[in-house]
Enzyme design. Structure first.
Site, mmCIF file in Angstrom:
data_model
loop_
_atom_site.group_PDB
_atom_site.id
_atom_site.type_symbol
_atom_site.label_atom_id
_atom_site.label_comp_id
_atom_site.label_asym_id
_atom_site.label_seq_id
_atom_site.Cartn_x
_atom_site.Cartn_y
_atom_site.Cartn_z
ATOM 1 N N CYS A 97 -27.702 17.520 -8.242
ATOM 2 C CA CYS A 97 -26.242 17.351 -8.231
ATOM 3 C C CYS A 97 -25.557 18.540 -8.906
ATOM 4 C CB CYS A 97 -25.884 16.035 -8.917
ATOM 5 S SG CYS A 97 -24.134 15.830 -9.261
ATOM 6 N N CYS B 195 -22.947 17.632 -11.566
ATOM 7 C CA CYS B 195 -23.627 17.140 -12.776
ATOM 8 C C CYS B 195 -24.002 18.306 -13.692
ATOM 9 C CB CYS B 195 -24.896 16.375 -12.405
ATOM 10 S SG CYS B 195 -24.620 14.890 -11.410
#
Length: 294
Positions: free
Chosen positions: A31, A34
């Site tokens: 991600c 993230c």
């Protein structure tokens, strides 16, 4: 920062949140957002000097935990206090926005502690509440049969403390409470605002008898009247865990009504994507399912 798994979740998150706020970061190695958010959270944990504890949960590896919190997209960040989720956000927010989020709930080096209760739900355009209210009023006047617009209008009036105006606006759809979940939710909110009860007396009854479901329900109604949504749902869950069908399913129906009230508008996303659930709503939906299906 601590990596949490199903094995240490109870100790590192639930137990730890009894002593200090715990910020849970749901992420995954693939991600990109993230990777942008993670260093910001780690920096703020240092800056806030122990005011909160940061833990990270790999949502790919710990799908049971991600499912328990209703995680639909990552990164999702959830703040817990005293074993309960109190707020959260989705997406890689900039540092300033994360600080604003934290300052609502934790004490920074030179800050003051804030209340843990989730704040009342804000409507779109909350920067100018009166303009938003006038817009909703116009929508109802233009199309009286638009129940969604009426729901938003009555909800805005109630959030603004205009009970009499809300009652008048609700009256044309009062007969639809058995047909529309959203109209039913407004009806139960209005009922709670009309309820007169003594909080101390109710608490005494509950302490004396944990199965005094009427006292628990009345306490939940008082909490709804104060817009203390999560506290009200916690009390209703106490009923459901002991008697799922009490009083013709009254606790479950009221719990669902609160979820309807606090559900924020879904953000717009790119075509083909699923908009993320509100973390608090998702968590409390999951709690209800766990109790009702157990």
């Amino acid at each position: 920062m601590i990596d949490v798994t199903i094995d240490n979740f109870e100790q590192e998150v639930i137990a730890a949140s009894m002593d200090q706020p715990v910020l849970v970061d749901f992420w995954a190695p693939w991600c990109g957002p993230c990777k942008a958010l993670g260093p910001i959270l780690e920096k703020l944990e240092v800056d806030y000097a122990g005011a909160f504890k940061l833990v990270k949960i790999n949502s790919d590896d710990e799908q049971q935990l991600a499912g328990a919190f209703g995680i639909r997209s990552i990164p999702t960040v959830i703040l817990l206090k005293e074993g309960r989720p109190v707020d959260g956000f989705t997406g890689a927010l900039p540092e300033g926005k994360v600080r604003e989020f934290l300052d609502k709930h934790v004490q920074a080096l030179d800050g003051e502690p804030e209340e843990a209760e989730v704040p009342p739900v804000e409507e779109p355009g909350a920067a100018d509440p009166q303009a938003q209210l006038e817009k909703l009023q116009h929508a109802v006047a233009t199309d009286p049969a638009n129940d969604d617009a009426r729901f938003d209008y009555v909800k805005a009036l109630l959030l603004g403390g205009r009970l009499d105006d809300a009652r008048r606006a609700f009256e044309p759809v009062a007969s639809k409470t058995g047909l529309s979940r959203r109209i039913d939710a407004l009806s139960r909110w209005l009922d709670a605002l009309s309820f007169q009860g003594n909080a101390a007396e109710l608490e005494t009854k509950i302490v004396a008898n944990k199965r005094d479901f009427q006292a628990r329900f009345d306490k939940a109604r008082l909490l709804i009247g104060k817009q203390q949504w999560t506290a009200a749902m916690d009390e209703l869950l106490e009923i459901l865990m002991r008697d799922k069908a009490w009083s013709e399913d009254l606790a479950r129906k009221t719990y669902i009504a609160i979820l309807e009230i606090i559900e924020p508008p879904r953000p717009k996303v790119a075509e083909g994507q699923i908009p993320p659930d509100d973390p608090t709503v998702a968590t409390y939906r999951r709690r209800l399912s766990s109790v009702v299906l157990s």
